[in-house]
Design a protein around this motif. Sequence first.
Motif, short mmCIF file in Angstrom:
data_model
loop_
_atom_site.label_atom_id
_atom_site.label_comp_id
_atom_site.label_asym_id
_atom_site.label_seq_id
_atom_site.Cartn_x
_atom_site.Cartn_y
_atom_site.Cartn_z
N LEU A 13 6.04 5.67 -6.05
CA LEU A 13 6.05 4.67 -4.99
C LEU A 13 5.10 3.52 -5.32
O LEU A 13 5.43 2.35 -5.08
CB LEU A 13 5.64 5.31 -3.66
N ALA A 14 3.93 3.85 -5.87
CA ALA A 14 2.99 2.79 -6.26
C ALA A 14 3.58 1.91 -7.35
O ALA A 14 3.39 0.69 -7.36
CB ALA A 14 1.68 3.41 -6.73
N ALA B 278 0.83 -1.20 0.00
CA ALA B 278 0.00 0.00 0.00
C ALA B 278 0.86 1.25 0.00
O ALA B 278 1.97 1.26 0.55
CB ALA B 278 -0.92 0.02 1.22
N VAL B 279 0.34 2.29 -0.62
CA VAL B 279 0.91 3.63 -0.56
C VAL B 279 -0.17 4.51 0.04
O VAL B 279 -1.27 4.60 -0.50
CB VAL B 279 1.32 4.15 -1.94
N TRP B 280 0.14 5.13 1.17
CA TRP B 280 -0.93 5.84 1.87
C TRP B 280 -0.52 7.24 2.30
O TRP B 280 0.65 7.53 2.50
CB TRP B 280 -1.42 5.05 3.07
N THR B 281 -1.54 8.08 2.39
CA THR B 281 -1.42 9.44 2.89
C THR B 281 -2.17 9.53 4.21
O THR B 281 -3.27 8.97 4.33
CB THR B 281 -2.04 10.43 1.88
N HIS C 42 0.22 17.94 -2.07
CA HIS C 42 0.79 16.59 -2.00
C HIS C 42 1.69 16.36 -3.21
O HIS C 42 1.41 16.86 -4.30
CB HIS C 42 -0.31 15.53 -2.02
N ASP C 43 2.74 15.59 -3.03
CA ASP C 43 3.61 15.23 -4.14
C ASP C 43 3.01 14.01 -4.84
O ASP C 43 3.40 12.87 -4.60
CB ASP C 43 5.02 14.92 -3.63
N ALA D 185 3.30 8.19 1.89
CA ALA D 185 3.53 9.27 0.92
C ALA D 185 4.37 10.37 1.56
O ALA D 185 4.38 10.54 2.78
CB ALA D 185 2.19 9.83 0.46
N PRO D 186 5.08 11.14 0.74
CA PRO D 186 5.83 12.28 1.28
C PRO D 186 4.90 13.22 2.04
O PRO D 186 3.71 13.33 1.72
CB PRO D 186 6.40 12.95 0.03
#
Length: 275
Positions: free
Chosen positions: A244-245, A106-109, A236-237, A263-264
């Motif tokens: 990343l995903a 997962a890529v999460w904010t 957001h970047d 996420a950044p």
Amino acid sequence: MAQSRRRVGLVLARASRVLGEEPYYHEFIEGLERVLTPAGVSVVVKVVTDREAESQTYERWAERDRVSGVILVDLVPDDERVAQVGRLGLPAVVLGAPATAPGLPAVWTDDARYAREAIRFLAAGGHTVIGHITGPPSFVHTQLRRTGAQAEAGKLDVTLVQVDGDYSYESGRAATAGLLTHEPTAIVCDNDLMALAALDTLREHGIAVPAHISVVAWDDSALCQLATPPLSAMSHDVVRIGELAAKAMLDAMAGQPPEVYQAPPAHIVTRASTS
């Protein structure tokens, strides 16, 4: 099989919108391609009308060996797509909170954290009645933003009025008009299109931005910078999120153990729409 290894699928379920309206996904796909293209992998994007059509797309892709992996977005609690891709044997990456899809990369904010930050930013500017136009209430990230904003508003003794949108310009107009009865001095919108709609609606009602109402967008696309007045935004970047995903997708395709990527950090970019 060689053909399938050259494709990663991204399905967007949109009832009334097209991909071209959403700057977020343009930037996200740009990030995907920065990593996947040099690896010899292409991105297949399909826009469908609803979740049933999305589910059918995964079935067809798996049956015909069209893709070697998929990226899942806009997850809901107990999302059926998580079990589906497992049953179909499709490697998958989740764009969202890891808890929505245990066992998948997962890529999460941290949506709740940044929603709190947006409310704190406006409260520091003297705003005590804040409108919040959210995304679809079924989405997990919408729920996190709602609860984060509510928690910060309660902490700061701010009156928060939340109205559901669906990320479309039209929903932003309707939600803004509805908020005006509550006399907010600031509005936070969960994407840039709804923030643009808020600006236009306020202008039509003769309400000056930011003299009478400040507006903040979630995401920070070129649309925010070119708006009149330019929109302050939680930036957001998104390109990096796509990168990343893509890395997570390549690892999943190679059978690597799933990882979770954060996420950044996001941050408020102040422009002329806030005072």
